[in-house]
Scaffold this motif. Structure first.
Motif, PDB file in Angstrom:
ATOM      1  N   VAL A 296       0.778  -1.265   0.276  1.00 14.94           N
ATOM      2  CA  VAL A 296      -0.070  -0.063   0.417  1.00 14.94           C
ATOM      3  C   VAL A 296       0.565   1.440  -0.053  1.00 14.94           C
ATOM      4  O   VAL A 296       2.379   1.197   1.128  1.00 14.94           O
ATOM      5  N   ASP A 297       0.929   2.481  -1.058  1.00 11.43           N
ATOM      6  CA  ASP A 297       1.428   3.401  -0.808  1.00 11.43           C
ATOM      7  C   ASP A 297       0.497   4.601  -0.633  1.00 11.43           C
ATOM      8  O   ASP A 297      -0.596   4.506  -0.548  1.00 11.43           O
ATOM      9  N   HIS A 298       0.791   5.223   0.757  1.00  8.43           N
ATOM     10  CA  HIS A 298       0.611   6.283   1.088  1.00  8.43           C
ATOM     11  C   HIS A 298       0.781   7.597   0.683  1.00  8.43           C
ATOM     12  O   HIS A 298       1.132   8.272   1.322  1.00  8.43           O
ATOM     13  N   PRO A 299       0.255   7.996  -0.101  1.00  8.74           N
ATOM     14  CA  PRO A 299       0.138   9.743  -1.029  1.00  8.74           C
ATOM     15  C   PRO A 299       0.621  11.190   0.093  1.00  8.74           C
ATOM     16  O   PRO A 299      -0.452  10.815   0.598  1.00  8.74           O
ATOM     17  N   GLY A 300       1.437  11.471  -0.283  1.00 13.24           N
ATOM     18  CA  GLY A 300       1.433  12.733   0.726  1.00 13.24           C
ATOM     19  C   GLY A 300       2.856  12.639   1.989  1.00 13.24           C
ATOM     20  O   GLY A 300       3.581  13.527   1.737  1.00 13.24           O
ATOM     21  N   ASP A 301       3.046  11.848   2.233  1.00 12.13           N
ATOM     22  CA  ASP A 301       4.079  10.826   2.798  1.00 12.13           C
ATOM     23  C   ASP A 301       5.180  10.021   2.583  1.00 12.13           C
ATOM     24  O   ASP A 301       6.360  10.527   2.873  1.00 12.13           O
ATOM     25  N   ALA A 302       4.612   9.273   1.446  1.00 15.19           N
ATOM     26  CA  ALA A 302       5.360   8.357   0.367  1.00 15.19           C
ATOM     27  C   ALA A 302       6.291   9.399  -0.613  1.00 15.19           C
ATOM     28  O   ALA A 302       5.885  10.558  -0.627  1.00 15.19           O
ATOM     29  N   SER A 303       7.594   8.969  -0.336  1.00 14.02           N
ATOM     30  CA  SER A 303       8.298  10.495  -1.237  1.00 14.02           C
ATOM     31  C   SER A 303       7.978  10.438  -2.959  1.00 14.02           C
ATOM     32  O   SER A 303       7.949  11.311  -3.199  1.00 14.02           O
ATOM     33  N   GLN A 304       7.331   9.079  -3.515  1.00 18.26           N
ATOM     34  CA  GLN A 304       7.091   9.777  -4.604  1.00 18.26           C
ATOM     35  C   GLN A 304       5.538   8.352  -5.016  1.00 18.26           C
ATOM     36  O   GLN A 304       5.810   6.963  -4.194  1.00 18.26           O
ATOM     37  N   VAL A 305       4.754   9.173  -5.030  1.00 21.86           N
ATOM     38  CA  VAL A 305       3.470   8.189  -6.019  1.00 21.86           C
ATOM     39  C   VAL A 305       2.668   8.379  -6.797  1.00 21.86           C
ATOM     40  O   VAL A 305       2.687   9.122  -7.463  1.00 21.86           O
TER      41      VAL A 305
END
Length: 363
Positions: A171-180
């Protein structure tokens, strides 16, 4: 009683078996685009080849806390494949993601190579895009990465879990992930350093809601026919481990949880936590005292990863030592990121501990 000679022989055999995976990581040739050393991820050790699909989710009921609008997620689903003949291996990052990752990685993790030194877009996974799944209903493991990291940095462990017969959802968490990379465009991290308490609380609240959204939507995913909704586990690294533990509170769908060095002092300690729980930390992490204090009231099983540091649980555990061998990462940076231990042994221990825990508690 097992003799010392037998134990040494077993360890030599283990290292010899995994040597091919480690050697494949060596930067032995220039990448196709001439952008730096060529890196590979270690191969999974299970009996099944691995298929891979990417999924986009949107939650109209939630507002994205970082940018407003509808909350969106990106998932990578890995699974045991019936056959991979005729299918292509997926890159760890798309070309657009790789460019952004190269820019943000040394900011999120000081000591990593500066942009233009490594061609991150040339790193291949061992997952084959769109390969048909092996028939049968299988346990589902959902992964949340560390703060500032994208889901792609959990690829090696996820591929190994899938190669042993599980369906794994990164799962990616957009906003705190380096990039999504979303269908609507590229999202980059809002973090410019370690998060303050308010930001960290927002991260954790958002991640918990994200994980519960994924669980709510499992039945609608393309691979739902091979997912056993009665056997669900959560695992996460750092902030992802924090989210995994708290997401399981009160959610009877979740049968087991692995926390890879995530603090558990953000909220009141879970009372009567009755889910099987593995609390796995590294020996060299500077936050060890806080970790131990925040875990003190929980009944979970403890494990220690020797000679390792915080990001040894991620793909950095394999890649950073190879970058150091190529002269692209200093010994100090390596020790700070992943520790000084043998990366082959460290990888094997992480895979063994996590895989065995889920095998025991999700049948």
């Amino acid at each position: 009683m097992t003799s010392r000679r037998t134990l040494l022989a077993r360890r030599t055999l283990l290292q010899g078996t995994l040597f091919g995976s480690a050697a494949a990581l060596l930067p032995t040739a220039a990448s196709a685009s001439g952008g730096g050393p060529f890196l590979r991820l270690p191969a999974p050790a299970g009996p099944y080849p691995v298929g891979m699909q990417t999924v986009h989710l949107a939650d109209p009921a939630r507002t994205d806390p970082w940018v407003g609008g509808v909350r969106e997620l990106m998932l990578t689903v890995l699974y045991p494949a019936r056959s991979v003949r005729g299918f292509s291996r997926a890159p760890q990052l798309t070309l657009d993601e790789a460019g952004v990752f190269a820019e943000y990685a040394p900011r999120v993790h000081p000591g990593l190579p500066e942009p233009g030194v490594v061609d991150w877009g040339a790193v291949l996974t061992h997952g084959y895009v769109g390969a048909p799944p092996l028939p049968g209903r299988r346990p589902v493991l959902v992964y949340s990465p560390g703060g500032g990291d994208s889901r792609t940095l959990g690829t090696s462990l996820a591929e190994d879990l899938a190669s042993h017969g599980r369906v794994v959802v990164l799962v990616d968490h957009p906003g705190d992930a380096s990039q999504v990379e979303l269908p609507t465009g590229m999202r980059t991290t809002v973090l410019t350093g370690p998060p303050d308490p308010v930001t960290f609380r927002t991260m954790a609240d958002t991640r918990i809601a994200d994980l519960r959204l994924v669980l709510d939507r499992l039945s609608g995913l393309p691979l739902a026919p091979v997912m056993d909704s009665a056997r669900i586990g959560l695992y996460g690294h750092s902030a992802g481990g924090t989210a995994a533990v708290y997401a399981a509170c009160g959610d009877r769908r979740i049968g087991a949880v692995v926390n890879l060095e995530g603090y558990l002092d953000l909220y009141p300690a879970p009372v009567g936590y009755d889910r099987p729980l593995l609390l796995f930390r590294t020996e060299r992490f500077e936050g060890a005292a806080r970790i131990e204090s925040s875990w003190a009231s929980l009944p979970g099983r403890r494990a220690l990863l020797a000679d390792a540091n915080h990001w040894a649980f991620t793909d950095y555990g394999s890649l950073v030592p190879r970058l150091q061998s190529a002269g692209l990462v200093t010994a100090t940076a390596r020790a700070t990121l992943v520790g000084t231990g043998n990366p082959v042994v460290t990888l094997a221990e992480v895979r063994r501990r996590v895989g065995a825990f889920f095998a025991r508690h999700l049948w």
